[in-house]
Design a protein around this motif. Structure first.
Motif, PDB file in Angstrom:
ATOM      1  N   GLU A  13       1.432  -9.334  -4.694  1.00  0.00           N
ATOM      2  CA  GLU A  13       2.383  -9.390  -3.731  1.00  0.00           C
ATOM      3  C   GLU A  13       2.228  -8.408  -2.553  1.00  0.00           C
ATOM      4  O   GLU A  13       1.126  -7.690  -2.647  1.00  0.00           O
ATOM      5  CB  GLU A  13       3.874  -8.862  -4.566  1.00  0.00           C
ATOM      6  CG  GLU A  13       5.180  -8.715  -3.766  1.00  0.00           C
ATOM      7  CD  GLU A  13       5.341 -10.129  -3.028  1.00  0.00           C
ATOM      8  OE1 GLU A  13       4.685 -10.662  -2.221  1.00  0.00           O
ATOM      9  OE2 GLU A  13       6.397 -10.720  -3.238  1.00  0.00           O
ATOM     10  N   TRP A  14       3.111  -8.570  -1.713  1.00  0.00           N
ATOM     11  CA  TRP A  14       2.978  -7.702  -0.296  1.00  0.00           C
ATOM     12  C   TRP A  14       3.089  -6.316  -0.695  1.00  0.00           C
ATOM     13  O   TRP A  14       3.751  -5.940  -1.718  1.00  0.00           O
ATOM     14  CB  TRP A  14       4.273  -8.070   0.441  1.00  0.00           C
ATOM     15  CG  TRP A  14       4.062  -8.000   2.045  1.00  0.00           C
ATOM     16  CD1 TRP A  14       3.915  -6.631   2.330  1.00  0.00           C
ATOM     17  CD2 TRP A  14       4.474  -8.731   2.964  1.00  0.00           C
ATOM     18  NE1 TRP A  14       4.014  -7.171   3.842  1.00  0.00           N
ATOM     19  CE2 TRP A  14       4.216  -8.281   4.052  1.00  0.00           C
ATOM     20  CE3 TRP A  14       4.988 -10.137   3.008  1.00  0.00           C
ATOM     21  CZ2 TRP A  14       4.577  -9.004   5.339  1.00  0.00           C
ATOM     22  CZ3 TRP A  14       5.295 -10.797   4.311  1.00  0.00           C
ATOM     23  CH2 TRP A  14       4.910 -10.133   5.439  1.00  0.00           C
ATOM     24  N   ASP A  15       2.235  -5.399  -0.139  1.00  0.00           N
ATOM     25  CA  ASP A  15       2.462  -3.951  -0.630  1.00  0.00           C
ATOM     26  C   ASP A  15       3.495  -3.547   0.443  1.00  0.00           C
ATOM     27  O   ASP A  15       3.240  -3.500   1.790  1.00  0.00           O
ATOM     28  CB  ASP A  15       1.129  -3.006  -0.224  1.00  0.00           C
ATOM     29  CG  ASP A  15       1.084  -1.736  -0.672  1.00  0.00           C
ATOM     30  OD1 ASP A  15       2.166  -1.393  -0.573  1.00  0.00           O
ATOM     31  OD2 ASP A  15      -0.032  -1.237  -0.699  1.00  0.00           O
ATOM     32  N   GLU A  51       1.527  -3.117   3.935  1.00  0.00           N
ATOM     33  CA  GLU A  51       0.844  -4.256   4.603  1.00  0.00           C
ATOM     34  C   GLU A  51       1.688  -4.597   5.550  1.00  0.00           C
ATOM     35  O   GLU A  51       2.930  -4.944   5.293  1.00  0.00           O
ATOM     36  CB  GLU A  51       0.374  -5.165   3.705  1.00  0.00           C
ATOM     37  CG  GLU A  51      -0.709  -4.981   2.684  1.00  0.00           C
ATOM     38  CD  GLU A  51      -0.872  -6.150   1.645  1.00  0.00           C
ATOM     39  OE1 GLU A  51      -2.197  -6.666   1.898  1.00  0.00           O
ATOM     40  OE2 GLU A  51      -0.053  -6.657   0.705  1.00  0.00           O
ATOM     41  N   ARG A  96      -1.911  -7.961   8.085  1.00  0.00           N
ATOM     42  CA  ARG A  96      -2.760  -7.596   6.891  1.00  0.00           C
ATOM     43  C   ARG A  96      -2.361  -8.920   5.925  1.00  0.00           C
ATOM     44  O   ARG A  96      -3.383  -9.163   5.268  1.00  0.00           O
ATOM     45  CB  ARG A  96      -2.612  -6.296   6.404  1.00  0.00           C
ATOM     46  CG  ARG A  96      -3.199  -5.231   7.325  1.00  0.00           C
ATOM     47  CD  ARG A  96      -2.896  -3.698   6.771  1.00  0.00           C
ATOM     48  NE  ARG A  96      -3.809  -3.908   5.435  1.00  0.00           N
ATOM     49  CZ  ARG A  96      -3.643  -2.843   4.710  1.00  0.00           C
ATOM     50  NH1 ARG A  96      -2.864  -1.565   5.203  1.00  0.00           N
ATOM     51  NH2 ARG A  96      -4.202  -2.425   3.415  1.00  0.00           N
ATOM     52  N   VAL A  97      -1.367  -9.131   5.677  1.00  0.00           N
ATOM     53  CA  VAL A  97      -0.943  -9.989   4.742  1.00  0.00           C
ATOM     54  C   VAL A  97      -1.327 -11.504   5.190  1.00  0.00           C
ATOM     55  O   VAL A  97      -1.814 -12.176   4.374  1.00  0.00           O
ATOM     56  CB  VAL A  97       0.769 -10.038   4.604  1.00  0.00           C
ATOM     57  CG1 VAL A  97       0.971 -11.417   3.623  1.00  0.00           C
ATOM     58  CG2 VAL A  97       1.173  -8.718   3.725  1.00  0.00           C
ATOM     59  N   GLN A  98      -1.329 -11.614   6.419  1.00  0.00           N
ATOM     60  CA  GLN A  98      -1.923 -12.954   7.021  1.00  0.00           C
ATOM     61  C   GLN A  98      -3.266 -13.160   6.815  1.00  0.00           C
ATOM     62  O   GLN A  98      -3.850 -13.982   6.333  1.00  0.00           O
ATOM     63  CB  GLN A  98      -1.389 -13.119   8.558  1.00  0.00           C
ATOM     64  CG  GLN A  98      -1.972 -14.445   8.902  1.00  0.00           C
ATOM     65  CD  GLN A  98      -1.436 -14.872  10.474  1.00  0.00           C
ATOM     66  OE1 GLN A  98      -0.255 -14.837  10.611  1.00  0.00           O
ATOM     67  NE2 GLN A  98      -2.350 -14.989  11.276  1.00  0.00           N
ATOM     68  N   ARG A 142      -5.018 -11.726   4.337  1.00  0.00           N
ATOM     69  CA  ARG A 142      -5.339 -11.898   2.724  1.00  0.00           C
ATOM     70  C   ARG A 142      -5.023 -13.635   2.459  1.00  0.00           C
ATOM     71  O   ARG A 142      -5.759 -13.902   1.868  1.00  0.00           O
ATOM     72  CB  ARG A 142      -4.500 -10.847   2.268  1.00  0.00           C
ATOM     73  CG  ARG A 142      -4.778 -11.085   0.834  1.00  0.00           C
ATOM     74  CD  ARG A 142      -4.344  -9.704  -0.088  1.00  0.00           C
ATOM     75  NE  ARG A 142      -2.861  -9.354   0.070  1.00  0.00           N
ATOM     76  CZ  ARG A 142      -1.745  -9.682  -0.668  1.00  0.00           C
ATOM     77  NH1 ARG A 142      -2.165 -10.522  -1.545  1.00  0.00           N
ATOM     78  NH2 ARG A 142      -0.817  -9.039  -0.354  1.00  0.00           N
ATOM     79  N   HIS A 160       7.207 -13.195  -1.615  1.00  0.00           N
ATOM     80  CA  HIS A 160       6.763 -12.858  -0.004  1.00  0.00           C
ATOM     81  C   HIS A 160       5.233 -13.474   0.168  1.00  0.00           C
ATOM     82  O   HIS A 160       5.035 -14.243   0.969  1.00  0.00           O
ATOM     83  CB  HIS A 160       6.891 -11.454   0.039  1.00  0.00           C
ATOM     84  CG  HIS A 160       8.219 -11.277   0.684  1.00  0.00           C
ATOM     85  ND1 HIS A 160       8.817 -10.028   0.542  1.00  0.00           N
ATOM     86  CD2 HIS A 160       9.125 -12.008   1.429  1.00  0.00           C
ATOM     87  CE1 HIS A 160      10.189 -10.115   0.871  1.00  0.00           C
ATOM     88  NE2 HIS A 160      10.521 -11.181   1.582  1.00  0.00           N
ATOM     89  N   PHE A 161       4.277 -13.221  -0.976  1.00  0.00           N
ATOM     90  CA  PHE A 161       2.958 -13.627  -0.722  1.00  0.00           C
ATOM     91  C   PHE A 161       2.934 -14.994  -0.731  1.00  0.00           C
ATOM     92  O   PHE A 161       2.255 -15.569   0.005  1.00  0.00           O
ATOM     93  CB  PHE A 161       1.956 -13.139  -1.510  1.00  0.00           C
ATOM     94  CG  PHE A 161       0.595 -13.388  -1.340  1.00  0.00           C
ATOM     95  CD1 PHE A 161      -0.055 -12.774  -0.273  1.00  0.00           C
ATOM     96  CD2 PHE A 161      -0.083 -14.201  -2.073  1.00  0.00           C
ATOM     97  CE1 PHE A 161      -1.228 -13.173   0.037  1.00  0.00           C
ATOM     98  CE2 PHE A 161      -1.187 -14.730  -1.746  1.00  0.00           C
ATOM     99  CZ  PHE A 161      -2.001 -14.322  -0.784  1.00  0.00           C
ATOM    100  N   ALA A 166       3.938 -16.362   2.619  1.00  0.00           N
ATOM    101  CA  ALA A 166       3.105 -16.416   3.769  1.00  0.00           C
ATOM    102  C   ALA A 166       1.878 -17.302   3.565  1.00  0.00           C
ATOM    103  O   ALA A 166       1.437 -17.699   4.494  1.00  0.00           O
ATOM    104  CB  ALA A 166       2.722 -14.631   3.567  1.00  0.00           C
TER     105      ALA A 166
END
Length: 205
Positions: A91-93, A123, A127-129, A131, A153-154, A157
């Motif tokens: 998951e998103w940090d 993140e 940064r998430v994008q 990944r 959330h991940f 995204a």
């Protein structure tokens, strides 16, 4: 006369996104990134409710976040034997916002959103994008039908990156716990074929 050659499809055909079942924090709306919180009993029931639908499909690969809530969902949904734990599906940090609700955060930062605000010690969207884009590239190099167990959330995204290359689009893609969404193609264009389907409420196929 020889038989006609059998056409073998190449490339990934579908990606099934499965969000993990309910946890105490998903129920209360607390951001859950690094915290390895287990499913509730209701979350386990949700995961089991997916088994019949998933058993009706043939998956060429099953990928899963390393967090126990995703792993247990995969196992209870009947795909544990095929599971490959994949670190990039975590998951998103949420950094300093871990364990807090959006409503609580907005008491001091009224415009805060995970989709556009800085996230100290965690993140941000960029940064998430990056990944999610790497995961999309990996999926496009695979074949057949892939099941992917991960987090709200991940996965949102990832859905945004799949259809537009932009994780920010995930702000408009809501996901319930233990939901199934299907990414695929419309001719040569990447498309969302189904979104946020719930096994116990409506048919997925």
């Amino acid at each position: 006369m020889s038989a006609n050659p059998v056409e073998v499809p190449t490339g990934v055909r579908e990606v099934w996104l499965i969000r993990h079942g309910e946890t105490q924090w998903s129920r209360s709306g607390q951001h859950t990134g690094r915290t390895d919180i287990p499913l509730t009993e209701h979350g386990r029931e949700q995961a089991r409710s997916l088994a019949a639908t998933l058993a009706a499909q043939r998956f060429d690969a099953v990928l899963c976040s390393p967090m126990s809530r995703a792993i247990e969902t995969c196992q209870l949904a009947g795909l544990g034997d095929q599971m490959t734990v994949t670190a990039d599906l975590h998951e998103w940090d949420y950094g300093v916002y871990e364990g807090r609700t959006t409503a609580d955060i907005r008491k001091t930062d009224p415009d805060w959103s995970v989709w556009h605000s800085p996230i100290a010690q965690g993140e941000d969207l960029t940064r998430v994008q990056a990944r999610a884009a790497m995961v999309v590239e990996s999926l496009l190099a695979m074949r057949g039908r892939v099941a992917l167990f991960s987090h709200a959330h991940f996965l949102r995204a990832l859905g945004g990156c799949w259809i537009s290359g932009t994780a920010a689009l995930g702000a408009h893609l809501y996901l319930d716990t233990a939901s199934v969404s299907i990414l695929g193609f419309d001719h040569e264009s990447r498309a969302i074929r189904r979104w946020n389907a719930l096994g116990e409420r409506r048919a997925l196929v």
